[in-house]
Design an enzyme around this catalytic site. Structure first.
Site, mmCIF file in Angstrom:
data_model
loop_
_atom_site.group_PDB
_atom_site.id
_atom_site.type_symbol
_atom_site.label_atom_id
_atom_site.label_comp_id
_atom_site.label_asym_id
_atom_site.label_seq_id
_atom_site.Cartn_x
_atom_site.Cartn_y
_atom_site.Cartn_z
ATOM 1 N N THR A 156 0.868 -1.183 0.000
ATOM 2 C CA THR A 156 0.000 0.000 0.000
ATOM 3 C C THR A 156 0.903 1.231 0.000
ATOM 4 O O THR A 156 1.318 1.681 -1.056
ATOM 5 C CB THR A 156 -0.979 0.005 1.191
ATOM 6 O OG1 THR A 156 -0.266 -0.192 2.402
ATOM 7 C CG2 THR A 156 -2.025 -1.077 1.024
ATOM 8 N N LYS A 183 4.104 -6.788 4.159
ATOM 9 C CA LYS A 183 3.842 -5.368 3.930
ATOM 10 C C LYS A 183 3.372 -4.769 5.251
ATOM 11 O O LYS A 183 2.783 -5.457 6.089
ATOM 12 C CB LYS A 183 2.808 -5.143 2.831
ATOM 13 C CG LYS A 183 1.421 -5.647 3.078
ATOM 14 C CD LYS A 183 0.490 -4.730 3.831
ATOM 15 C CE LYS A 183 0.401 -3.369 3.208
ATOM 16 N NZ LYS A 183 -0.496 -2.515 4.062
ATOM 17 N N THR A 194 -2.569 -2.084 7.929
ATOM 18 C CA THR A 194 -2.526 -3.539 7.937
ATOM 19 C C THR A 194 -1.112 -4.084 7.785
ATOM 20 O O THR A 194 -0.352 -3.638 6.941
ATOM 21 C CB THR A 194 -3.393 -4.070 6.787
ATOM 22 O OG1 THR A 194 -4.737 -3.730 7.073
ATOM 23 C CG2 THR A 194 -3.286 -5.580 6.663
ATOM 24 N N GLU A 280 6.113 4.557 7.325
ATOM 25 C CA GLU A 280 5.806 5.849 6.709
ATOM 26 C C GLU A 280 6.651 6.987 7.279
ATOM 27 O O GLU A 280 6.661 7.223 8.482
ATOM 28 C CB GLU A 280 4.333 6.198 6.954
ATOM 29 C CG GLU A 280 3.409 5.505 5.981
ATOM 30 C CD GLU A 280 1.974 5.515 6.486
ATOM 31 O OE1 GLU A 280 1.698 6.182 7.480
ATOM 32 O OE2 GLU A 280 1.151 4.830 5.856
ATOM 33 N N ASN A 402 -0.244 11.172 7.056
ATOM 34 C CA ASN A 402 -1.465 10.606 7.618
ATOM 35 C C ASN A 402 -2.584 11.605 7.822
ATOM 36 O O ASN A 402 -3.688 11.242 8.200
ATOM 37 C CB ASN A 402 -1.165 9.860 8.912
ATOM 38 C CG ASN A 402 -0.635 8.485 8.602
ATOM 39 O OD1 ASN A 402 -1.316 7.679 8.013
ATOM 40 N ND2 ASN A 402 0.624 8.253 8.946
ATOM 41 N N THR A 407 -7.874 12.210 1.699
ATOM 42 C CA THR A 407 -8.259 13.461 1.036
ATOM 43 C C THR A 407 -7.300 13.797 -0.091
ATOM 44 O O THR A 407 -6.251 13.186 -0.223
ATOM 45 C CB THR A 407 -8.296 14.644 2.022
ATOM 46 O OG1 THR A 407 -7.102 14.642 2.792
ATOM 47 C CG2 THR A 407 -9.480 14.533 2.936
#
Lengths: 407, 407
Positions: A156, A183, A194, A280, A402, A407
Site C-alpha cells: 500500500t 507489507k 494492515t 511511513e 497521515n 483526502t
C-alpha cells in the site's frame, strides 16, 4: 540441528521453496504506476499444511474471518491478495465480496475456494470494486519466479517490496527453504495500517508443530513491531508447508524441529526489521533490547512500550539523548521494575546504572544517535529474560502523510 | 442538591476558596522570561482533609512517594511545587532533595514538613539545583490572590496557565467554592509529560468521601485525557478541603454529597479540556463520546483508544473523514463490540449505521472537521453506558518540538 544462525537470503521470495508458484497483476484498485500490482495469487502445486496468526481487533475484516475458517478446516494451499481497499467496515457486502473473490480465484487456479486464504489491505469502508476483480483475475499468471510480483501486489504505502528466504539442511541431508514476503507501513504500532506476511516452505511439518512454531516466532518478531491488542482490522501472518523437500516430517521434539524454528525466526526477524525500516516517513530505526527481566512477558512488555512511545520516537528523530523518556516508558509498560536496579545504554554508552544517571559526553551520544540505526538497551536487573523490539522515528512527514491519506 | 449543572468560573483560582493562600517566584530553574515562575507554595490557613490520585508508573519520582505518604498520614494542608526539573531518575539524591525542599518550605511557612505535599515537573534525570531553591524559597510570598502565580509556577511547555473555580450552595445555605489549577502539555496521552492538578475547597468533607469523590471524578475527567497505565513518573491530582465554608460535613449519602461531586466534576472536566487545548503543537481538539456500551469500563476504553490513536489524531489535523481509523481503534480497545451494531457520527452527520457506511457529502464533513472543535460519537448498540474522552490533533509541530526537548 545446525550450529550457526541461518543466513537470510535477501533476494529470496515466497516462490523460493519448491513447488510454489505466484503472480500479480494490475486491475485498477490503486492509481496506476509502472510495475504496480494490486491483485496477486500464490499457490502450492501440492497439498499443504497451513497455520495462521490473525488480528485480535474485534472490528475484523471478513477476509480474515474466511481465511481463519479455511485454515482451520485444514485444506489451504494458496492465497488471493489485493491491495488498495481493505474490505473492512462495509457491512454484509464484505463477506459476499471476499467469497466471490475466492470463487473467482479458485476457478482461475483450478482448486476449490476452501483451499484458499486471502489478505486484503487498504482503505476501510469502501467496497471492493468487484467488476475490476472479475475482469482482472484471469490476467494473473503464476510462475515459479512470480514471488516478486506477488510481494508487489500487497503493497500500500510501502516504499519497497519486502521478501526474503532462508535455507537449512535437515538431519537427513535434504535442503529446506522457507520464503516470505510482508507489507506494513503506517506507523506499524500503535495502530498500524494492515500488516500482512505470507510465508511458504517446502518442509514437511506436522500441523500442530507448524502452528506452535508460527505462534512462537510471531510473538518474538512481528508482534514485537506490532502488538496484538493494537492490530488493524486485517492483519495476518500465514505459513504454508507443502513437504516438497522430502524431509522426514518435522514435529515437536523431532531432530529438525529446532533448526526449522531457528530458520523461521531468522526469516521473520529479517522481515520485521524491513517492515520497520519502511514505515511511513521514517528513515531511521532503533532496537530496544530489554534484558534482566523477571519474565519473558515482562521483557516483551517493556521493550514494546519503549519502542512504541511517541516521545521516544521523536527523541530518536532528533538525536536527542532524552533517556528519561525511555525509563518512563518502561515504568508504565506493566513490566515488573525496581527503579534502583535499572540500567540504560545507548549503543554501548552507559547512560544510567542502577537507577542513577552516569555523566556522559553529550556530543558523543548525539553523534551515535545520528546513525541510521540506534540500539537502546535497558537492563532491569530482576531476572534472566530478555526481548528485543524495533521502532522507527516519528517524523514530521508521518503527520503530513497521515493527515491526507484519503483526502 | 442543586438542579442545574454548576457554572465554572474561568478566572477562578486555587485561592478562590476561603482561607487558602498561595504564591510563586522565579529562582532560575527555567530560562528567564517576564512573569515566569518556577517555584510555588499553596497553604490552607486551617487544617485540611486531603486526597490524592497518583501516577501508576513504576518509575516513580520520590516527590510522588513522599506526597502519597504525607497525604495518607492525614495532615497535609499545603503544597510546594517546582517546574523545569522532574526530580525523577536521579537515584537516591531525589529523595534527599525533595525532603530538604519540604523542610525549607515548612520553615518558610511555619508548618511541619509532614503537612506538605509536592509536585515537581520537567526534565527527568537532572538533580534539583538545591542551591537555587535554598536561596529562593523565602522569596515566595503567599496571599489570598496568589493562585495565579502558583498556577504559573507549575507550567513547563504549557502556553497558558490553567485555573478555574466553581461554587454551589449547600442545603444549609452556605456557599462552597472549589478552585483548581493544572498543567499538562506534552502529548498528554499516550505518554505525556507530567500532568499535575491541585484542587482546593472550603467545604467541610469527610476523608473517605473526599477520597472517593476525587477518584470517581478523576476517572471521568483527567483520566479520560491521560490513561492510568500510561502516566508519567510525576503525575498527581491533589485535593485539599479546609471546611472554612462552615457547612455541615459532607459525606457519602449526605444532603450535599451529590452537589459537591457535581461541582468537582464540572471543575475537573473544564480543567481537563483546557489541558488538551494547550497540548504541544495543537490548536484543535476533539471529543470522543462512546454510547451504548455494555459497561462503563468498555465506554471509557473505547473512547480513550480512539482519542489516543495517532492515526485518528492525524486525520483530525488534516480534516480527513477517515472514519475507518475510528472504528478500528474501537475494535482494538478491548471494549466489547459487535461490528454489525456500530454506528458513527462526525458532529451530527451519520457516517456509519449498524456496521454499514452511509454515503455522506464529503465536502460538508471536511467543512465540519475544519472547525476548532470536532465531536466524534460512536454508538456500540450493546448497552446503556457512555463516556467521553478528549484528544488533540497530532501536528508536525509536535514532532519538531519533541525531537528537540533537551537539545
Amino acid at each position: 540441528m545446525t550450529g550457526d544462525a541461518p543466513q537470510v537470503i535477501p533476494d529470496g521470495l515466497v516462490t523460493s521453496p519448491r513447488r510454489f508458484i505466484a503472480g500479480g497483476s494490475y486491475v485498477g484498485l490503486k492509481t496506476y504506476a509502472p510495475n504496480k500490482m494490486d491483485v496477486g495469487l500464490l499457490l502450492s502445486e501440492l497439498p499443504c499444511r497451513a497455520a495462521g496468526v490473525y488480528t485480535t481487533n474485534k472490528f475484523v475484516s471478513p477476509t480474515v474471518t474466511v481465511t481463519r475458517e479455511n485454515v482451520a478446516a485444514g485444506k489451504v494451499r494458496g492465497v488471493f491478495v489485493t491491495s488498495g481497499i481493505a474490505n473492512a467496515g462495509v457491512g454484509e457486502q464484505g463477506m459476499k465480496d471476499i467469497k466471490e473473490c475466492l470463487q473467482l480465484a479458485a476457478d482461475h487456479l483450478g482448486v476449490e475456494p476452501g483451499e484458499l486464504g486471502s489478505g486484503t489491505t487498504g482503505v476501510i469502508g469502501v467496497e471492493l470494486p468487484m467488476a475490476l476483480i472479475r475482469g482482472g483475475m484471469s490476467t494473473i499468471s503464476l510462475s515459479d519466479d512470480g514471488g516478486g510480483a506477488f510481494a508487489r501486489a500487497i503493497m500500500t504505502t510501502d516504499r519497497v517490496p519486502k521478501s526474503a528466504a532462508v535455507t537449512f539442511t535437515c538431519s537427513g541431508g535434504e535442503t529446506v527453504t522457507i520464503g516470505g514476503c510482508t507489507k506494513g507501513s503506517g506507523m506499524i504500532h500503535p495502530n498500524m495500517a494492515t500488516m500482512l506476511a505470507f510465508l511458504t516452505t517446502d518442509a514437511a511439518v506436522d500441523a500442530a508443530f507448524l502452528d506452535s512454531a508460527l505462534r512462537n516466532c510471531a510473538d518474538d518478531t512481528f508482534n514485537m513491531v506490532t502488538v496484538d491488542g493494537d492490530t488493524s482490522t486485517n492483519d495476518m501472518v500465514l505459513l504454508l508447508a507443502n513437504g516438497a523437500a522430502g524431509n522426514a516430517e518435522i514435529g515437536e521434539g523431532s531432530p529438525d524441529a529446532e533448526a526449522f524454528a531457528a530458520a523461521l525466526h531468522a526469516l521473520c526477524s529479517h522481515l520485521s526489521r524491513e517492515l520497520v525500516k519502511d514505515a511511513e516517513g521514517s528513515s531511521k530505526i532503533f532496537s530496544v533490547r530489554v534484558t534482566g527481566a523477571a519474565s519473558k512477558q515482562d521483557a516483551r512488555l517493556a521493550a514494546r512500550a519503549i519502542a512504541a512511545s511517541s516521545l521516544v520516537k521523536s527523541a530518536i528523530h532528533g538525536n536527542d539523548p532524552n533517556w528519561g523518556r525511555v525509563v518512563c516508558a518502561a515504568g508504565y509498560s506493566g513490566a515488573d521494575l525496581d527503579v534502583g536496579k535499572v540500567s540504560f545504554f545507548i549503543n554501548d554508552v552507559a547512560i544510567m546504572e542502577a537507577g542513577t544517571p552516569i555523566p556522559f559526553h553529550r556530543e558523543s551520544v548525539i553523534a551515535i544517535m545520528s546513525r541510521d540505526e540506534v540500539a537502546l538497551t535497558v537492563t532491569l536487573g530482576l531476572g534472566e529474560h530478555e526481548a528485543t523490539a524495533w521502532g522507527c522515528e516519528l517524523t514530521e512527514e508521518y503527520v503530513v502523510f497521515n493527515s491526507a491519506y484519503t483526502t
